[in-house]
Design a protein around this motif. Structure first.
Motif, mmCIF file in Angstrom:
data_model
loop_
_atom_site.group_PDB
_atom_site.id
_atom_site.type_symbol
_atom_site.label_atom_id
_atom_site.label_comp_id
_atom_site.label_asym_id
_atom_site.label_seq_id
_atom_site.Cartn_x
_atom_site.Cartn_y
_atom_site.Cartn_z
ATOM 1 N N LEU A 34 0.820 -1.215 0.000
ATOM 2 C CA LEU A 34 0.000 0.000 0.000
ATOM 3 C C LEU A 34 0.853 1.265 0.000
ATOM 4 N N GLU A 35 2.141 1.133 -0.264
ATOM 5 C CA GLU A 35 3.035 2.280 -0.152
ATOM 6 C C GLU A 35 2.952 3.240 -1.334
ATOM 7 N N SER A 36 2.326 2.860 -2.440
ATOM 8 C CA SER A 36 2.181 3.770 -3.576
ATOM 9 C C SER A 36 0.692 4.057 -3.810
ATOM 10 N N GLN A 37 0.422 4.897 -4.786
ATOM 11 C CA GLN A 37 -0.962 5.283 -5.051
ATOM 12 C C GLN A 37 -1.819 4.076 -5.430
ATOM 13 N N ASN A 38 -1.287 3.173 -6.250
ATOM 14 C CA ASN A 38 -1.973 1.911 -6.558
ATOM 15 C C ASN A 38 -1.445 0.836 -5.632
ATOM 16 N N SER A 39 -2.340 0.068 -5.035
ATOM 17 C CA SER A 39 -1.894 -1.031 -4.187
ATOM 18 C C SER A 39 -1.427 -2.194 -5.046
ATOM 19 N N ASP A 40 -0.815 -3.180 -4.406
ATOM 20 C CA ASP A 40 -0.537 -4.427 -5.092
ATOM 21 C C ASP A 40 -1.864 -5.061 -5.494
ATOM 22 N N VAL A 41 -1.822 -5.942 -6.456
ATOM 23 C CA VAL A 41 -3.011 -6.689 -6.885
ATOM 24 C C VAL A 41 -3.114 -7.921 -5.994
ATOM 25 N N VAL A 42 -4.302 -8.159 -5.449
ATOM 26 C CA VAL A 42 -4.515 -9.314 -4.583
ATOM 27 C C VAL A 42 -5.609 -10.196 -5.180
ATOM 28 N N GLY A 43 -5.548 -11.480 -4.863
ATOM 29 C CA GLY A 43 -6.556 -12.396 -5.362
ATOM 30 C C GLY A 43 -6.660 -13.633 -4.492
ATOM 31 N N ALA A 44 -7.747 -14.359 -4.664
ATOM 32 C CA ALA A 44 -7.970 -15.593 -3.915
ATOM 33 C C ALA A 44 -8.836 -16.533 -4.740
ATOM 34 N N LEU A 45 -8.593 -17.823 -4.554
ATOM 35 C CA LEU A 45 -9.387 -18.887 -5.178
ATOM 36 C C LEU A 45 -9.726 -19.889 -4.086
ATOM 37 N N ASN A 46 -10.999 -20.213 -3.948
ATOM 38 C CA ASN A 46 -11.450 -21.181 -2.956
ATOM 39 C C ASN A 46 -12.242 -22.277 -3.653
ATOM 40 N N ASP B 272 -17.122 -32.821 2.547
ATOM 41 C CA ASP B 272 -16.681 -34.100 3.116
ATOM 42 C C ASP B 272 -15.450 -34.677 2.426
ATOM 43 N N LYS B 273 -14.780 -33.903 1.583
ATOM 44 C CA LYS B 273 -13.568 -34.385 0.905
ATOM 45 C C LYS B 273 -12.403 -33.428 1.101
ATOM 46 N N ALA B 274 -12.548 -32.169 0.649
ATOM 47 C CA ALA B 274 -11.440 -31.224 0.725
ATOM 48 C C ALA B 274 -11.917 -29.780 0.601
ATOM 49 N N ASP B 275 -11.169 -28.908 1.238
ATOM 50 C CA ASP B 275 -11.314 -27.462 1.083
ATOM 51 C C ASP B 275 -9.937 -26.929 0.694
ATOM 52 N N LEU B 276 -9.865 -26.223 -0.417
ATOM 53 C CA LEU B 276 -8.605 -25.635 -0.873
ATOM 54 C C LEU B 276 -8.760 -24.124 -0.950
ATOM 55 N N ASP C 275 4.636 -4.675 -12.240
ATOM 56 C CA ASP C 275 5.075 -5.705 -13.190
ATOM 57 C C ASP C 275 4.485 -7.091 -12.897
ATOM 58 N N PHE C 276 3.601 -7.171 -11.928
ATOM 59 C CA PHE C 276 2.911 -8.416 -11.547
ATOM 60 C C PHE C 276 3.860 -9.504 -11.044
ATOM 61 N N ASP C 277 5.058 -9.117 -10.601
ATOM 62 C CA ASP C 277 5.936 -10.092 -9.953
ATOM 63 C C ASP C 277 5.277 -10.568 -8.664
ATOM 64 N N PRO C 278 5.344 -11.850 -8.375
ATOM 65 C CA PRO C 278 4.703 -12.359 -7.158
ATOM 66 C C PRO C 278 5.406 -11.835 -5.901
ATOM 67 N N ARG C 279 4.598 -11.423 -4.933
ATOM 68 C CA ARG C 279 5.131 -10.976 -3.645
ATOM 69 C C ARG C 279 4.771 -11.968 -2.544
ATOM 70 N N GLU C 280 3.595 -12.520 -2.605
ATOM 71 C CA GLU C 280 3.158 -13.493 -1.595
ATOM 72 C C GLU C 280 2.255 -14.529 -2.239
ATOM 73 N N HIS C 281 2.374 -15.754 -1.756
ATOM 74 C CA HIS C 281 1.478 -16.846 -2.143
ATOM 75 C C HIS C 281 1.126 -17.590 -0.863
ATOM 76 N N ASP C 282 -0.098 -18.066 -0.763
ATOM 77 C CA ASP C 282 -0.516 -18.830 0.390
ATOM 78 C C ASP C 282 -1.460 -19.925 -0.080
ATOM 79 N N LEU C 283 -1.184 -21.159 0.298
ATOM 80 C CA LEU C 283 -2.028 -22.285 -0.058
ATOM 81 C C LEU C 283 -2.404 -23.022 1.216
ATOM 82 N N ARG C 284 -3.706 -23.205 1.419
ATOM 83 C CA ARG C 284 -4.204 -23.949 2.565
ATOM 84 C C ARG C 284 -5.093 -25.061 2.070
ATOM 85 N N ALA C 285 -4.956 -26.225 2.669
ATOM 86 C CA ALA C 285 -5.760 -27.376 2.268
ATOM 87 C C ALA C 285 -6.220 -28.132 3.507
#
Length: 85
Positions: free
Chosen positions: A40-52, A57-61, A71-81
């Motif tokens: 959030l340090e510049s006028q435009n924030s980083d782009v964030v997203g999520a997929l669920n 009874d089998k899985a939650d991802l 430049d859309f370089d990755p800054r953070e990734h998080d995977l929960r299962a």
């Protein structure tokens, strides 16, 4: 700050579902105030997203990400299962 984005989803039979969201925020006043590395340090924030994905009874991802707003370089990734009933 103004936040904007897109959210979509699908609900199937017997509780299966998929949802996705992508967004960004924009500082109308262009005032500093957030520390470097927060996305959030510049006028435009980083782009964030999520997929669920839920299979009852089998899985939650859950996958989330934060991409550099220039430049859309990755800054953070998080995977929960979770598996099982």
């Amino acid at each position: 700050r103004v936040a904007y984005g897109v959210r979509t989803g699908w609900n199937g039979n017997q509780g299966t579902s998929v949802s996705a969201i992508v967004g960004q925020s924009y500082d109308l006043a262009d005032r500093p105030g957030f520390a470097a590395g927060t996305g959030l340090e510049s006028q435009n924030s980083d782009v964030v997203g999520a997929l669920n994905i839920i299979w009852p009874d089998k899985a939650d991802l859950a996958y989330s990400l934060r991409l550099n707003e220039r430049d859309f370089d990755p800054r953070e990734h998080d995977l929960r299962a979770t598996f099982g009933p």
